[in-house]
Design a protein around this motif. Structure first.
Motif, mmCIF file in Angstrom:
data_model
loop_
_atom_site.group_PDB
_atom_site.id
_atom_site.type_symbol
_atom_site.label_atom_id
_atom_site.label_comp_id
_atom_site.label_asym_id
_atom_site.label_seq_id
_atom_site.Cartn_x
_atom_site.Cartn_y
_atom_site.Cartn_z
ATOM 1 N N MET A 1 0.845 -1.197 0.000
ATOM 2 C CA MET A 1 0.000 0.000 0.000
ATOM 3 C C MET A 1 0.878 1.243 0.000
ATOM 4 O O MET A 1 1.801 1.363 0.810
ATOM 5 C CB MET A 1 -0.921 -0.001 1.222
ATOM 6 N N SER A 2 0.642 2.163 -0.910
ATOM 7 C CA SER A 2 1.471 3.354 -1.022
ATOM 8 C C SER A 2 0.967 4.469 -0.112
ATOM 9 O O SER A 2 -0.207 4.518 0.258
ATOM 10 C CB SER A 2 1.489 3.852 -2.468
ATOM 11 N N VAL A 3 1.884 5.364 0.235
ATOM 12 C CA VAL A 3 1.568 6.521 1.069
ATOM 13 C C VAL A 3 1.702 7.772 0.203
ATOM 14 O O VAL A 3 2.805 8.115 -0.231
ATOM 15 C CB VAL A 3 2.528 6.615 2.269
ATOM 16 N N PRO A 4 0.606 8.461 -0.083
ATOM 17 C CA PRO A 4 0.676 9.668 -0.905
ATOM 18 C C PRO A 4 1.010 10.900 -0.067
ATOM 19 O O PRO A 4 0.491 11.069 1.038
ATOM 20 C CB PRO A 4 -0.737 9.766 -1.485
ATOM 21 N N VAL A 5 1.894 11.736 -0.592
ATOM 22 C CA VAL A 5 2.279 12.975 0.095
ATOM 23 C C VAL A 5 2.356 14.089 -0.939
ATOM 24 O O VAL A 5 2.949 13.908 -2.000
ATOM 25 C CB VAL A 5 3.645 12.832 0.801
ATOM 26 N N VAL A 6 1.771 15.216 -0.616
ATOM 27 C CA VAL A 6 1.853 16.384 -1.488
ATOM 28 C C VAL A 6 2.879 17.330 -0.879
ATOM 29 O O VAL A 6 2.757 17.740 0.282
ATOM 30 C CB VAL A 6 0.487 17.092 -1.611
ATOM 31 N N ALA A 7 3.909 17.664 -1.647
ATOM 32 C CA ALA A 7 4.974 18.516 -1.118
ATOM 33 C C ALA A 7 5.719 19.204 -2.255
ATOM 34 O O ALA A 7 5.649 18.778 -3.409
ATOM 35 C CB ALA A 7 5.947 17.691 -0.279
ATOM 36 N N GLU A 8 6.438 20.232 -1.881
ATOM 37 C CA GLU A 8 7.294 20.936 -2.834
ATOM 38 C C GLU A 8 8.753 20.543 -2.623
ATOM 39 O O GLU A 8 9.558 20.567 -3.545
ATOM 40 C CB GLU A 8 7.145 22.448 -2.656
ATOM 41 N N ALA A 9 9.061 20.177 -1.375
ATOM 42 C CA ALA A 9 10.423 19.781 -1.034
ATOM 43 C C ALA A 9 10.405 18.529 -0.169
ATOM 44 O O ALA A 9 9.485 18.332 0.630
ATOM 45 C CB ALA A 9 11.132 20.911 -0.291
ATOM 46 N N VAL A 10 11.422 17.700 -0.329
ATOM 47 C CA VAL A 10 11.581 16.490 0.481
ATOM 48 C C VAL A 10 12.937 16.560 1.172
ATOM 49 O O VAL A 10 13.966 16.725 0.519
ATOM 50 C CB VAL A 10 11.516 15.203 -0.363
ATOM 51 N N VAL A 11 12.913 16.460 2.479
ATOM 52 C CA VAL A 11 14.142 16.463 3.278
ATOM 53 C C VAL A 11 14.315 15.057 3.845
ATOM 54 O O VAL A 11 13.383 14.509 4.430
ATOM 55 C CB VAL A 11 14.070 17.491 4.425
ATOM 56 N N VAL A 12 15.499 14.481 3.672
ATOM 57 C CA VAL A 12 15.718 13.109 4.129
ATOM 58 C C VAL A 12 16.799 13.037 5.204
ATOM 59 O O VAL A 12 17.777 13.780 5.190
ATOM 60 C CB VAL A 12 16.120 12.172 2.961
ATOM 61 N N ASP A 13 16.570 12.138 6.129
ATOM 62 C CA ASP A 13 17.571 11.747 7.116
ATOM 63 C C ASP A 13 18.530 10.800 6.392
ATOM 64 O O ASP A 13 18.247 10.358 5.267
ATOM 65 C CB ASP A 13 16.845 11.035 8.269
ATOM 66 N N ILE A 14 19.651 10.456 6.993
ATOM 67 C CA ILE A 14 20.596 9.547 6.340
ATOM 68 C C ILE A 14 20.569 8.157 6.969
ATOM 69 O O ILE A 14 20.070 7.200 6.385
ATOM 70 C CB ILE A 14 22.030 10.120 6.385
ATOM 71 N N GLU A 15 21.105 8.045 8.175
ATOM 72 C CA GLU A 15 21.264 6.746 8.839
ATOM 73 C C GLU A 15 19.925 6.057 9.075
ATOM 74 O O GLU A 15 19.024 6.609 9.693
ATOM 75 C CB GLU A 15 21.976 6.977 10.175
ATOM 76 N N GLY A 16 19.779 4.851 8.540
ATOM 77 C CA GLY A 16 18.549 4.085 8.725
ATOM 78 C C GLY A 16 17.438 4.485 7.782
ATOM 79 O O GLY A 16 16.402 3.823 7.717
ATOM 80 N N THR A 17 17.654 5.575 7.033
ATOM 81 C CA THR A 17 16.635 6.069 6.101
ATOM 82 C C THR A 17 17.079 5.887 4.658
ATOM 83 O O THR A 17 16.362 5.305 3.853
ATOM 84 C CB THR A 17 16.332 7.561 6.373
ATOM 85 N N ARG B 1 12.185 19.673 -4.757
ATOM 86 C CA ARG B 1 13.469 20.130 -4.238
ATOM 87 C C ARG B 1 13.907 19.166 -3.139
ATOM 88 O O ARG B 1 13.109 18.802 -2.270
ATOM 89 C CB ARG B 1 13.326 21.549 -3.696
ATOM 90 N N LEU B 2 15.165 18.756 -3.160
ATOM 91 C CA LEU B 2 15.658 17.762 -2.212
ATOM 92 C C LEU B 2 16.725 18.357 -1.299
ATOM 93 O O LEU B 2 17.554 19.151 -1.721
ATOM 94 C CB LEU B 2 16.240 16.561 -2.951
ATOM 95 N N ALA B 3 16.696 17.930 -0.038
ATOM 96 C CA ALA B 3 17.698 18.376 0.933
ATOM 97 C C ALA B 3 17.942 17.264 1.938
ATOM 98 O O ALA B 3 17.186 16.283 2.005
ATOM 99 C CB ALA B 3 17.234 19.643 1.647
#
Length: 237
Positions: A1-17, A126-128
């Motif tokens: 099952m997918s999770v939909p998200v509406v956003a302009e930017a996605v910020v990601v953690d590193i470790e474990g993500t 946009r990614l960060a």
């Protein structure tokens, strides 16, 4: 099952993500541990190193005259406890940066990460990155991955120095202001529930990442939507 998200930017953690925890706790920690003492001795004249050492002494309650061995002992204890101490992260980052430049380190990523990042970027997102690891370490890590240099995918990097602690809402507000994106238009992906709570408190859209076999796979993510991989996350503008 997918999770939909509406956003302009996605910020990601590193470790474990985006990388296995072992990439940090085994590969990178084992690389830095024996090099901390030599690095401090050889680069003691570097203002960045000198400031980090002074902060270690201050935070650990050591006297100003404490020698390198005492400082390293503190750093090793902090590493054993996985303490997110800024001076430790600064020194580790310098050592890792050098290791990547020498070709002695390469970052391994989960298989679903690169396709997702490229897909999101191609879609105009946009990614960060926001990690407790120093910005220098982040850039070095993403410059030398098993998929090549991924730094062109990211617009910005944030750590505990330029943003603040990862479990405080104000840190996420600072990042949002730096990106110039409205809070409700920023999505944050992390495997740590407390970080997701802080991001949500700042108005962000927080998504838990519970990867099988990782330390936080069975964590209580509360009401946050959760995915086991980025394949399950559908981000659109």
């Amino acid at each position: 099952m997918s999770v939909p998200v509406v956003a302009e930017a996605v910020v990601v953690d590193i470790e474990g993500t985006v990388t296995p925890t072992s990439q940090v706790h085994v590969v990178l920690y084992d690389y830095a541990r024996p090099r901390l003492g030599p690095w401090i001795r050889e680069h003691g004249g570097d203002p960045v190193v000198a400031e980090a050492v002074a902060r270690v002494k201050d935070e650990a309650g050591l006297g100003a005259q404490a020698d390198t061995g005492e400082v390293v002992a503190v750093l090793h204890r902090w590493m054993d406890a996985d303490r997110k101490a800024t001076p430790l992260k600064t020194l580790q980052g310098l050592i890792w940066q050098d290791g990547y430049a020498r070709g002695e380190l390469t970052t391994g990523l989960f298989d679903d990460v690169v396709p997702a990042l490229r897909s999101w970027r191609d879609a105009g997102l946009r990614l960060a990155v926001f990690s407790s690891g120093s910005v220098a370490a982040q850039i070095a890590s993403f410059s030398h991955t098993t998929a090549g240099d991924l730094t062109p995918l990211f617009e910005a990097h944030f750590d505990t120095v330029n943003a603040g602690p990862k479990r405080e809402a104000d840190s996420y507000r600072r990042i949002g202001e730096a990106l110039g994106v409205a809070a409700q238009r920023v999505a944050f992906c992390s495997d740590v529930p407390a970080e997701l709570d802080a991001a949500r408190a700042a108005g962000w859209r927080a998504v838990g990442v519970a990867r099988p076999g990782e330390p936080c796979a069975d964590a209580d993510f509360g009401t946050h939507p959760v995915v086991a991989s980025f394949d399950e996350l559908e981000v659109s503008r």
